[in-house]
Design a protein around this motif. Structure first.
Motif, short mmCIF file in Angstrom:
data_model
loop_
_atom_site.label_atom_id
_atom_site.label_comp_id
_atom_site.label_asym_id
_atom_site.label_seq_id
_atom_site.Cartn_x
_atom_site.Cartn_y
_atom_site.Cartn_z
N GLY A 1 0.73 -1.23 0.11
CA GLY A 1 0.03 0.04 0.11
C GLY A 1 0.57 1.52 0.13
N ALA A 2 0.19 2.36 -0.36
CA ALA A 2 0.78 3.59 -0.55
C ALA A 2 1.42 4.11 1.02
N TYR A 3 0.87 3.64 1.92
CA TYR A 3 1.11 3.91 3.42
C TYR A 3 2.53 3.24 3.76
N GLU A 4 2.76 2.04 3.26
CA GLU A 4 4.02 1.29 3.51
C GLU A 4 5.12 1.66 2.74
N VAL A 5 4.82 1.93 1.43
CA VAL A 5 6.08 2.00 0.48
C VAL A 5 6.92 2.97 0.92
N PRO A 6 6.74 4.41 1.40
CA PRO A 6 7.96 5.52 1.58
C PRO A 6 8.76 4.85 2.87
N ILE A 7 7.76 4.12 3.88
CA ILE A 7 8.60 3.56 5.19
C ILE A 7 9.61 2.52 4.65
N TRP A 8 9.05 1.77 4.06
CA TRP A 8 10.14 0.39 3.48
C TRP A 8 11.00 0.91 2.72
N GLY A 9 10.76 1.97 1.83
CA GLY A 9 11.97 2.57 0.82
C GLY A 9 13.04 3.10 1.72
#
Length: 454
Positions: free
Chosen positions: A100-108
């Protein structure tokens, strides 16, 4: 969100592969035992768009006979837990994940996902700039792409044109929430058990707070200020929440705390709500004459506002490659295929144009067949997806990128707990001021972690 994040089919279970559930389908669950064949494992949310992807896997296999895709479908919460555990522990169980869009920046930021920037730029025909900029920015960190969008959505207001005409009400192109509350009161009909408006109130950061946070934003509230000080019990936040709860009490559906996306979709589609504020991706279901009694009777306008010009949310389901994958090259071959311009046309021509993944590529909204199938909602969706600003969705600036969520690891827990407190308010079990004060303490603990750089 959704989402979308809330459109779920029955979960297949944490360890159940779709290949086992649909035996005999070419390309499913092939473990790659043949010489020269690489198996790529994809952990996917179990929703219609991903089921369509599974159905079209034989088309991928025609041009990539040396790659077999093993899709494992899970209910959203199970997927989130399993994928997070896998990337955080560097397990490498999944090569590709729907994220999800919520996770991508955090995981990136954590380097849990492969940086796809250079791979995506290698083939000019893939055309990264064709993705709506807000969606593309939502899956980036420090200007680098850590996933590519599969389908996206914003939010808008759906309303029954026939009921508005009967009541002598004209819906503005850009309504205010004050107007919507007034219309909902006029169109609520207890004699036929018809709600004036359906609004999600089921607990959950992705259920209740998907629409509610957009209301908070446009009323001038926010979860945190620029110093990461929680604002949950601030006057603007309280005003927005009180408005939302009062509107539900006066004109909303019965037992609202049991209503999320699916329940509101059913209510609206069965002619039991005059309006519904929710995901743009809902329109395809609303306009399906096989399942919706209101198909052809619905109008669409931008999300209602108070102090801001726009108020729609932004969500996307994306394909990301695990940084620990041993098959990154093959994984990218599939990701590129499934998020390409050609894939959108493949879905339309093979499965029906209304099933084309929405909300990601601008070019999709130039396909004549899709324009015809999309009616009123498709061009409006394209405009909204271009207008929303996840960097500054409210009145005041914010130190994160995101509209209906805060891009910090703790927000899932903060949103879930606070939504449960507000559900208690809606159900009459807790006063609003107490719930907001308790939510403030919960949110501040997460804010303190940000101040300390944790």
């Amino acid at each position: 969100m959704t989402t979308t994040t809330q459109r779920r089919l029955a979960g297949a279970g944490l360890a159940l592969s779709f290949s086992l559930a649909v035996s005999g389908c070419a390309g499913f669950g092939n473990l790659g035992t043949e010489p020269g064949v690489t198996t790529v494992t994809l952990a996917s949310v179990n929703n219609p768009q991903m089921q369509d992807m599974a159905q079209l896997l034989p088309e991928f296999n025609k041009t990539h006979p040396d790659i077999k895709i093993n899709m494992i479908f899970m209910e959203e919460n199970d997927l989130r837990n399993a994928a997070t555990k896998d990337v955080a522990t560097k397990g490498g169980q999944y090569d590709i994940m729907t994220v999800g869009a919520y996770e991508v920046p955090i995981w990136g930021q954590n380097k849990w996902l492969e940086d796809l920037t250079d791979l995506a730029a290698q083939d000019p025909s893939y055309d990264v700039n064709d993705f709506f900029k807000p969606v593309r920015d939502g899956v980036s960190f420090d200007g680098r792409l850590y996933a590519v969008p599969f389908y996206g959505e914003s939010s808008f207001l759906m309303y029954r044109k026939d009921l508005f005409e009967q009541a002598g009400i004209t819906m503005p192109e850009r309504p205010t929430w004050e107007q919507i509350a007034e219309y909902a009161g006029k169109l609520k009909d207890p004699s036929t058990d018809r709600a004036g408006i359906c609004l999600r109130a089921k607990p959950g950061w992705g259920e209740m707070f998907a629409p509610l946070t957009t209301v908070i934003n446009t009323f001038g509230g926010q979860w945190y200020n620029m110093e990461w000080q929680a604002q949950v019990n601030s006057p603007a936040y309280k005003e927005a929440v009180k408005f939302y709860i009062d509107t539900l009490a006066a004109s909303g559906e019965g037992d609202p705390v049991s209503f999320g996306f699916t329940e509101c979709l059913n209510l609206f589609s069965q002619e039991r709500a005059a309006m519904w504020y929710d995901a743009t991706s809902a329109a395809g279901s609303v306009e399906d004459p096989n399942n919706s009694k209101v198909a052809g009777k619905v109008g669409y306008v931008r999300a209602p506002v108070d102090k801001t010009e726009n108020s729609g949310w932004l969500w996307s389901w994306n394909l990301g490659i695990n940084a620990e994958s041993k098959h990154k090259e093959q994984a990218w071959e599939f990701v590129q295929w499934a998020t390409s311009k050609e894939y959108a046309k493949l879905v339309g021509s093979e499965l029906g144009w209304s099933r084309t993944p929405p909300g990601t590529r601008k070019s999709t909204y130039l396909i004549p067949e899709y324009i015809k199938a999309g009616g009123e909602f498709a061009p409006l969706t394209a405009k909204i997806m271009s207008e929303v600003d996840p960097t500054h969705p409210g009145v005041d600036p914010q130190p994160w990128v995101g509209i209906q969520y805060v891009t910090i690891p703790e927000f899932q827990d903060v949103g879930n707990q606070t939504s449960q407190l507000l559900a208690d308010v809606i159900a009459g079990r807790r006063p609003l001021d107490l719930a907001l004060d308790q939510g403030q303490k919960i949110a501040q603990r997460a804010g303190d972690n940000q101040k300390q750089g944790n």
